[in-house]
Design an enzyme around this catalytic site. Sequence first.
Site: not given
Length: 1155
Positions: A217, A482
């Site tokens: 991320n 995730d």
Amino acid sequence: MDVDPVEPTEQMAPTAEGPVHAHAGPQAMDTEPQLRVSDISAMLPVLPDVESTGEYVHRWRVDDWAQAKTEKRKYSPDFEFGGSLWRILLFPNGNNNDHLSVFLDCRDAGKQPKDSTWHICLQFGIAAVNPVDESIFKHNIAQHRYNPNEEDWGFNHLCKLTHLYTACDGLAKPLVENNQLDIIIYMRAIKDESGILWHNFTNYDSKKMTGCVGLKNQGATCYMNSLLQSLYFVNYFRSAVFNIPTDTEEPTKSIPLALQRIFYQLQFSESSVGTTELTKSFGWDTLDSFMQHDVQEFNRVLQDNLETKMKGTKAEGAISRLFVGKYKSYIKCLHVQYESSRVEDFYDIQLNVKGFKNLRESFVDYVAVETLDGDNKYQAEGHGLQDARKGVIFTEFPPVLHLQLKRFEYDMERDAMVKINDRYEFPNEIDLSEFLDESVQTSKGPQKYILHGVLVHAGDVGGGHYCAFLRAEKDGKWFKFDDDRVTPVTYKDATEENFGVDADASAKIRMVKRFTNAYMLVYVRESSADEILKPITADDIPEHLRRRFDEERLVSEQKRKDREEQHLFFNIKYILDQDIAEHTGFDLCNYEDKSLALSNIRTIRVRKDLTLRAFKEMIAESLALPSAANVTVWSLVSRQNKTIRADAEITAEDKTLEQIKDTMLKTADFRFYIDLTGLKKPEEESCLIFLKRYDPATGQIKYVGKAFFNKMQRIVDALPEIMAISKLEGNIKVYEEVKPGMIDPTEITKTFGACELGNGDILCVQNEMTPADIETLEDKRTSNVVFYFEDYRNRLPVVFKHKNREKEVAMPDLELVLSKKMTYDSVVAKLGSAIKWDANKIQLFSQSGTTKQAIKRSPTITLQEMTNPGYYVSNAGVTTLYFELLNIDLSVLETKRYLKVMYVDRMLHEHDPIDLLVAKTAKASEILDDLHGKLKIAPGGTGKLRLFEVYGFKIHRVFEADDFASIVGEFSTLYVEEIPAEEFGMVEGDKLVNVGHFNKEPSRPHGVPFKFVVIKGELFSATKARLIARAGIAEKDAAKAKFFIVSTFQKPKPIEDEDILSDVEIGPSDFLGIDHVDKSGRSARMGGERAIKIFNLDEEDASELKFGREFQDAQALLISEVKVLLEATDESREIDGASTELSVEWAFFLPWDLT
């Protein structure tokens, strides 16, 4: 980690010195009468949603408690449960506290390798029990994943030590009786169905656990990561991306190449994959990566871009074949043979969630048929008004179906977007045949779809987090993606846990699940699944990609290895004679002064244990020398006077470089001067002197060589050798470079030692100039080397940028080397000469933040002052000035001012701005006279003009005839309007007030403010009618408009129809506010989500692609506006027929200027 209602809170472990490793739970619970200490089901509540694989109760009696107290810790005998050995660890005197501490230790866990995946999931309880009466006890419960890194768990505070000997807290007697105490362990082994039950994810390896890796991320790119993972597992799409030709493209400029790299690394990498190159290929900066968007808009933009890149390649049409379906919007007459229909493509289907229980109900709603009858009959061409049915029906579903669940909707009552968190079910399989047009059902074959992916949003409208639940194969296992972590999950985790929350769910469940639910579903047609999900092997990937990415992997692995071995190496910086020759400033080189040209400093990475002899051989080899015989190494040091000089020759050839560095002065860098000439020191008293020659005729200095001189030798005696090296004849002058800014003549009659000359010092020599020689020079100041260095010290490279490059034909940046002492006029003279423009017509600007400020021209201001951050701020690290090319002399311009004036007509419609160049001393009356000649004012009005200044959508100042142009604010807007006739008819008691527009609240102003006459004694019902006409508000909007008196720092006061405004006190800073919808397109509403943009497009598709929630925000307004505009036409019914609600896709293609 999933936790019990009683969650371990303290983590400590017993050692001889104190708590370090085992783990402790919370305070023990008071004894409850209904619990029976011998009943495991009573002592350990059953955990929901998990399966037990066995239970066991173990009792350990401590027979001699007094003896146990003499030990810091005490272990029970080993016992077996679930195939593993266990023991109880007891701290009779507390684990550095005043409580009894008891832990359950798994003996087998400590025997496993630390990187092993071995584990046991255990729910357990520990009780301290009176050995005579089992109703007397203290206990606590916990759950834990035993593993090689966490082999014991328990309670640091099971009960207070005083409870062992004293009856308290409702207990009839103490826990210790007859010098004995029982410890009972209740154990329930739990099946770890997912493989990660109660995992703390320390040292977790996604690849090892799942065979997959995640995506890193960048800040707020979880929405992108979840979509990329879902696209990756559509193998047909992945193969198509691999087959886009990219062998000649640059990594940071090619979206397909960046996506190929990500897909390749997801398939073959052992660790999580970065996406920075992909976002760079989009043209995004760091801020874009910290802006969160939703999955749908990113999917639209990315696929549009890829589809363009695939044209003309082997992959052309892959996106359409995979993701594009068709639907038909129709209106069919009931009593005549007439049908109006239109077939359109779709990439995804947006399904309503609000008010529906499941996927099928939403599809039924999507294709629901509406009957047009009565007053709502359809105007059929050639048949007049007819009863009809309108609706939407699918004619083709794509092999991969993306379903967007409308979790975000516009709430008319709140005037805001809200998230729908209601429970909404979706099945593992769904048959969509019933939603296909009957005419194509047979030809299209089975329409059974299987669930392939669930993209989840956790959060609310203001922001949140995205993750994806996916499976790689048709009937494969489910995994949760995730960001950089991939975990195995159950089918229930992927589906039911993301349905949303029931309205009648408990408060606790609603709190946990309230904001986490499915947002996008990916279904794959069962009959096509084998082809779409066909595994991709390395051989299926083009060879040029495999070669390219494998080479990158090797480079990356080498970098990783270098980082791991970094402590074994260090960098050595060094210079050679040729590097000194390229340097034309102070010293032998310039390492650090970024205001001047930096030298070419060579760097070599070497092992610390390398000997000096080996280092010399390495240098010789790198420079292609036949041997290292002539290589000598000198330490290069920074002196206190801020000079860099060769200090001493290093001769200890058998010492390692690390040993040599330890004997040198500690500096941040390890620096050498390396001589390749084999120059040898003739005697101990010799010193190495470097020589530079200055040529007054050219104004240039040059490094000419070096030599050893005896410190006892007079400089005058060494002149023949110095002149020979410098290739000078005749009389010469000798200067010493002492330090920057200090170039001193040397006393040549003194010795080198008397002049304090030593190793590394620098002498500058030049021919002595006669007065006649000086007269021949263009710049007589160049007659000696002292001026050269003074001029050099003041040199400043400046980058000039065209100020209006975005509005005019772009001019390339220009870099000039100037003197800090140059004046404004000298700078523009140099610039004008370089760009072939009159220097008198150039204006300079500096930049502070995002604002460019004109530099005030002055005969004394210098370049140093113009670029000094304390005076004018320039870009950090780069000296930058902006310039503007003028049509008049700057001296004239400085007496004038540019004004941009907006003309508003009688209906308050803005026209194109008028540019004026007026004298700063010009009066408003002169400006109005100038405007009179430029405006085309419709006849029938007063012909009188008013000039007023607006700041923040409010009237700031109305200019009187004698006001000067110089008082106009820098950031305000000027307006000119024709003064309405009613102002000339004002009588005593009438008021002239300011009027402004806003939407919902004064902090959201819009439109053009204006002056308005309030008539004495007039009811507001009549005033309102005049006000609406003056403001040009449409009738349908006027009915919704509200009116207020707006004062600074006070809540707006509503105005009612029976109010008389002339009786209301309206201060000079107050205004009459109209609350109505903004249709100007110019509002002060700030914030909101930026649309996703991919800038790196080819010219033919360089138009910005915008999709985002701003369309959803405007959806309700667009629906009403379009229907009003088209309500009397057939087209309005056809638009209505496309859907029962105007879609975002429709909104994209509608005109924004609905007025």
